[in-house]
Design a protein around this motif. Structure first.
Motif, PDB file in Angstrom:
ATOM      1  N   LEU A  20      47.016  45.344  40.023  1.00 13.66           N
ATOM      2  CA  LEU A  20      45.715  44.689  39.969  1.00 13.66           C
ATOM      3  C   LEU A  20      44.776  45.348  38.972  1.00 13.66           C
ATOM      4  N   GLY A  21      45.027  46.595  38.609  1.00 15.54           N
ATOM      5  CA  GLY A  21      44.235  47.247  37.583  1.00 15.54           C
ATOM      6  C   GLY A  21      44.460  46.677  36.195  1.00 15.54           C
ATOM      7  N   HIS A  22      45.441  45.801  36.057  1.00 22.13           N
ATOM      8  CA  HIS A  22      45.740  45.172  34.769  1.00 22.13           C
ATOM      9  C   HIS A  22      45.236  43.730  34.711  1.00 22.13           C
ATOM     10  N   VAL A  23      44.517  43.310  35.747  1.00 23.46           N
ATOM     11  CA  VAL A  23      44.033  41.932  35.835  1.00 23.46           C
ATOM     12  C   VAL A  23      42.582  41.860  35.374  1.00 23.46           C
ATOM     13  N   ALA A  24      42.294  40.976  34.423  1.00 19.94           N
ATOM     14  CA  ALA A  24      40.919  40.768  33.951  1.00 19.94           C
ATOM     15  C   ALA A  24      40.143  39.866  34.893  1.00 19.94           C
ATOM     16  N   GLY A  25      40.837  38.930  35.544  1.00 17.39           N
ATOM     17  CA  GLY A  25      40.149  38.020  36.434  1.00 17.39           C
ATOM     18  C   GLY A  25      41.020  36.843  36.813  1.00 17.39           C
ATOM     19  N   TYR A  26      40.366  35.864  37.448  1.00 19.43           N
ATOM     20  CA  TYR A  26      41.076  34.739  38.034  1.00 19.43           C
ATOM     21  C   TYR A  26      40.391  33.429  37.650  1.00 19.43           C
ATOM     22  N   ALA A  27      41.170  32.353  37.688  1.00 15.99           N
ATOM     23  CA  ALA A  27      40.643  31.024  37.369  1.00 15.99           C
ATOM     24  C   ALA A  27      41.450  29.983  38.116  1.00 15.99           C
ATOM     25  N   ILE A  28      40.933  28.758  38.129  1.00 11.24           N
ATOM     26  CA  ILE A  28      41.683  27.625  38.676  1.00 11.24           C
ATOM     27  C   ILE A  28      42.606  27.079  37.589  1.00 11.24           C
ATOM     28  N   SER A  29      43.825  26.761  37.979  1.00 13.80           N
ATOM     29  CA  SER A  29      44.770  26.134  37.070  1.00 13.80           C
ATOM     30  C   SER A  29      45.356  24.892  37.730  1.00 13.80           C
ATOM     31  N   ASN A  30      45.461  23.815  36.979  1.00 17.14           N
ATOM     32  CA  ASN A  30      46.204  22.641  37.427  1.00 17.14           C
ATOM     33  C   ASN A  30      47.519  22.630  36.662  1.00 17.14           C
ATOM     34  N   ASP A  31      48.580  23.035  37.334  1.00 16.64           N
ATOM     35  CA  ASP A  31      49.903  23.096  36.700  1.00 16.64           C
ATOM     36  C   ASP A  31      50.521  21.698  36.748  1.00 16.64           C
ATOM     37  N   VAL A  32      49.993  20.800  35.914  1.00 19.53           N
ATOM     38  CA  VAL A  32      50.471  19.412  35.887  1.00 19.53           C
ATOM     39  C   VAL A  32      51.963  19.416  35.531  1.00 19.53           C
ATOM     40  N   SER A  33      52.722  18.550  36.185  1.00 18.04           N
ATOM     41  CA  SER A  33      54.182  18.572  36.052  1.00 18.04           C
ATOM     42  C   SER A  33      54.734  17.155  35.984  1.00 18.04           C
ATOM     43  N   GLU A  34      55.745  16.953  35.150  1.00 19.59           N
ATOM     44  CA  GLU A  34      56.457  15.676  35.107  1.00 19.59           C
ATOM     45  C   GLU A  34      57.808  15.915  35.776  1.00 19.59           C
ATOM     46  N   LEU A  65      36.350  32.284  34.081  1.00 15.26           N
ATOM     47  CA  LEU A  65      37.169  33.463  34.333  1.00 15.26           C
ATOM     48  C   LEU A  65      36.315  34.374  35.196  1.00 15.26           C
ATOM     49  N   VAL A  66      36.694  34.526  36.463  1.00 14.84           N
ATOM     50  CA  VAL A  66      35.904  35.291  37.426  1.00 14.84           C
ATOM     51  C   VAL A  66      36.511  36.672  37.573  1.00 14.84           C
ATOM     52  N   THR A  67      35.716  37.698  37.341  1.00 16.65           N
ATOM     53  CA  THR A  67      36.222  39.063  37.377  1.00 16.65           C
ATOM     54  C   THR A  67      36.590  39.457  38.809  1.00 16.65           C
ATOM     55  N   PRO A  68      37.518  40.399  38.973  1.00 20.51           N
ATOM     56  CA  PRO A  68      38.008  40.744  40.311  1.00 20.51           C
ATOM     57  C   PRO A  68      36.927  41.185  41.287  1.00 20.51           C
ATOM     58  N   ASP A  69      35.889  41.871  40.791  1.00 15.55           N
ATOM     59  CA  ASP A  69      34.846  42.330  41.706  1.00 15.55           C
ATOM     60  C   ASP A  69      34.107  41.161  42.343  1.00 15.55           C
ATOM     61  N   GLU A  70      33.995  40.052  41.630  1.00 19.41           N
ATOM     62  CA  GLU A  70      33.311  38.876  42.185  1.00 19.41           C
ATOM     63  C   GLU A  70      34.274  37.963  42.926  1.00 19.41           C
ATOM     64  N   ALA A  71      35.506  37.867  42.451  1.00 15.69           N
ATOM     65  CA  ALA A  71      36.476  36.974  43.091  1.00 15.69           C
ATOM     66  C   ALA A  71      36.904  37.488  44.456  1.00 15.69           C
ATOM     67  N   GLY A  72      36.934  38.824  44.629  1.00 17.05           N
ATOM     68  CA  GLY A  72      37.363  39.388  45.894  1.00 17.05           C
ATOM     69  C   GLY A  72      38.874  39.439  46.016  1.00 17.05           C
ATOM     70  N   ASP A  73      39.361  39.477  47.234  1.00 17.59           N
ATOM     71  CA  ASP A  73      40.789  39.604  47.525  1.00 17.59           C
ATOM     72  C   ASP A  73      41.528  38.358  47.038  1.00 17.59           C
ATOM     73  N   PRO A  74      42.463  38.499  46.081  1.00 17.40           N
ATOM     74  CA  PRO A  74      43.165  37.307  45.589  1.00 17.40           C
ATOM     75  C   PRO A  74      44.085  36.682  46.626  1.00 17.40           C
ATOM     76  N   GLN A  75      44.323  37.385  47.731  1.00 14.41           N
ATOM     77  CA  GLN A  75      45.164  36.833  48.800  1.00 14.41           C
ATOM     78  C   GLN A  75      44.334  36.288  49.954  1.00 14.41           C
ATOM     79  N   ALA A  76      43.095  35.914  49.659  1.00 20.12           N
ATOM     80  CA  ALA A  76      42.225  35.352  50.698  1.00 20.12           C
ATOM     81  C   ALA A  76      41.354  34.249  50.138  1.00 20.12           C
TER      82      ALA A  76
END
Length: 283
Positions: free
Chosen positions: A147-161, A188-199
């Motif tokens: 997690l120390g290598h993560v800049a942040g998190y975002a929403i992704s729509n992994d559109v698929s055919e 792009l939300v930084t980890p301190d603001e996004a919180g626990d990525p598993q919650a």
């Protein structure tokens, strides 16, 4: 912090949202929010400038919101990473992460039009937590380092055919790499603001009808494990994106549910990461 890019394609302005929701231009600090920016301690430079009130305000009214990361080097995707999604597709729960790649050129803004490929009858949706790499990750020793290598998190729509992915060739990349198939953002939300990525709760609706309603706590392989695992097989560079999988509720797993057609509207949200809205059209 919430980093974003605003403006027409090719003319985006990097920005940050202050605590009051006001956007501030980052043009005095960087030309763009990209791998070079993240690798050069860009997030901390923005944090200091925001605290010192040295960033000019930016009027975003009526402007396009672009993907928050420009020109990602690669998009690495994790398939079947929620037990309920594996079950709905009839696939066994994987013992190791299922890894495939997606063309980085698929990235578009969170409200941009998405194009259904010519002849497609099985274009599908997938709300996912996207992980943006901020520091080079190579042969990490343990998930605890990841997690120390993560800049942040975002929403992704992994559109698929799905025909391209599963029926025509069995090569997932072909069903994932069609143009516009990866709306990203709005921030792009930084980890301190996004919180626990598993919650984080994540949701998707098609034409107002909820299709997906899940939680990242139900990932089979969590974010830390995925980053560590991938670093054993490839170098993850600043600006790279990892799509971490989708919960149940895709058209593939809902018999009788129609796939996407021109005119359909897809809306996505993840707790703390904002919302997306795309209208689909014929290519």
């Amino acid at each position: 912090m919430r980093l974003l890019r605003v403006g027409a394609p090719g003319a985006e302005i990097p920005a940050v949202l202050g605590g009051d929701g006001t956007a501030h231009a980052l043009t005095g600090l960087t030309a763009d929010i990209d791998g070079a920016f993240l690798a050069s301690d860009g997030v901390e430079r923005v944090r200091r400038a925001l605290a010192e009130s040295t960033l000019p305000p930016l009027d975003t009214e009526g402007q396009r919101i672009a993907a928050p990361v420009a020109r990602p080097g690669k998009i690495v995707c994790i398939g079947l990473n929620y037990r309920d999604h594996a079950a709905e597709t009839g696939a066994p729960v994987p013992e190791r992460p299922v890894v495939f790649m997606k063309d980085p050129a698929t990235v578009v803004g969170p409200y941009d039009e998405v194009l259904i490929p010519r002849g497609s009858v099985k274009t599908d949706w997938e709300v996912e937590l996207a992980v943006v790499i901020g520091r080079r990750a190579r042969y990490l020793d343990s998930p605890e380092q990841a997690l120390g290598h993560v800049a942040g998190y975002a929403i992704s729509n992994d559109v698929s055919e799905r025909e391209y992915q599963l029926e025509y060739s069995g090569q997932w990349d072909l069903g994932k790499s069609c143009e516009t198939f990866n709306p990203l953002g709005p921030w792009l939300v930084t980890p301190d603001e996004a919180g626990d990525p598993q919650a984080l709760g994540l949701r998707l609706a098609v034409n107002g009808d909820t299709r997906q309603d899940g939680d990242t706590q139900n990932m089979i392989f969590g974010v830390a494990h995925v980053v560590w695992y991938l670093s054993r097989y490839m170098v993850l560079n600043p600006g790279d994106i990892i799509n971490t999988g989708t919960p149940a509720g895709v058209a593939l797993g809902l018999p009788g549910t129609p796939y996407l057609r021109a005119g359909d509207v897809v809306e996505l949200s993840i707790d703390g990461l904002g919302t997306q809205r795309q209208t689909f059209a014929h290519a």
